[in-house]
Design a protein around this motif. Sequence first.
Motif: not given
Length: 89
Positions: A78-89
Motif C-alpha cells: 500500500r502507498f500513502k501519500a505525504s501531505p506535501t505530495l498531496k498539496k503539490a498535486v
Amino acid sequence: MSKAFIAQVIQESAELTGTAANRAAGDLMDAIVKQLKKGGKFTLPSFGTFTVRKTKARKALNPRTGEPIKVKAGKTVRFKASPTLKKAV
C-alpha cells in the motif's frame, strides 16, 4: 512512472551514461523491495510511505463463469501519500 523514466531523470541530473543511470534506477528499486521485505515499511520524506499489509483468505467469484473460488491469504503493498505530495498535486 516507469524504470526508464527514473533512469532518464537520474541520467540528466547526475550527468551519467544511460547504462549507469539504468543500473542506479534498478538498484534503487531493489533497495526499496529489500527494505519492504525486511521491515515492511519504506518512507520517502515529502513523498509518501510504502507499507506491506497482509490479506486474509477469502471467497471470490470467477468473473467468467460466476462460480465461487477460494483466494489464498497473501501480502500486498500500500502507498500513502505525504501531505506535501498531496498539496503539490
